[in-house]
Design a protein around this motif. Structure first.
Motif, PDB file in Angstrom:
ATOM      1  N   ASP A 154      40.662  72.564  25.849  1.00  0.00           N
ATOM      2  CA  ASP A 154      40.411  72.125  27.468  1.00  0.00           C
ATOM      3  C   ASP A 154      39.180  72.647  28.171  1.00  0.00           C
TER       4      ASP A 154
ATOM      5  N   PRO B 177      40.200  73.554  33.212  1.00  0.00           N
ATOM      6  CA  PRO B 177      41.414  73.529  34.214  1.00  0.00           C
ATOM      7  C   PRO B 177      40.996  74.243  35.471  1.00  0.00           C
ATOM      8  N   ASN B 178      41.807  73.799  36.527  1.00  0.00           N
ATOM      9  CA  ASN B 178      41.592  74.237  37.608  1.00  0.00           C
ATOM     10  C   ASN B 178      42.306  75.967  37.864  1.00  0.00           C
ATOM     11  N   THR B 179      42.998  76.232  36.777  1.00  0.00           N
ATOM     12  CA  THR B 179      43.509  77.662  36.701  1.00  0.00           C
ATOM     13  C   THR B 179      42.376  78.460  36.050  1.00  0.00           C
ATOM     14  N   SER B 180      41.313  77.964  35.408  1.00  0.00           N
ATOM     15  CA  SER B 180      40.185  79.009  34.982  1.00  0.00           C
ATOM     16  C   SER B 180      39.351  79.388  35.976  1.00  0.00           C
ATOM     17  N   THR B 181      38.675  80.480  35.616  1.00  0.00           N
ATOM     18  CA  THR B 181      37.515  80.963  36.412  1.00  0.00           C
ATOM     19  C   THR B 181      36.340  81.053  35.869  1.00  0.00           C
TER      20      THR B 181
END
Length: 68
Positions: free
Chosen positions: A16, A36-40
């Motif tokens: 991803d 993913p927008n949950t990643s930094t």
């Protein structure tokens, strides 16, 4: 690990995260990153600075707790 990629070529991490070579100029490479927008995502030097500040903060907190 070392990888060789050309302009427009990508690598995929964990199914991803995509890192794509967008442009190569003399001593720099422009990368495009899809994740993913949950990643930094941070530049390493910024990540290291934050980690050092957090470590200092945690050490100072522990010292204060011991003094009380």
């Amino acid at each position: 690990m070392y990888l060789v990629r050309k302009n427009g070529e990508s690598i995929i991490i964990n199914n991803d995260i995509e890192i794509k070579v967008m442009e190569v100029k003399r001593n720099s490479v422009k990368l495009g990153i899809t994740f993913p927008n949950t990643s930094t995502v941070l530049r390493k030097e910024l990540h290291d600075r934050i980690a050092a500040e957090n470590a200092t903060s945690n050490t100072n907190s522990q010292i204060k707790l011991c003094e009380e």
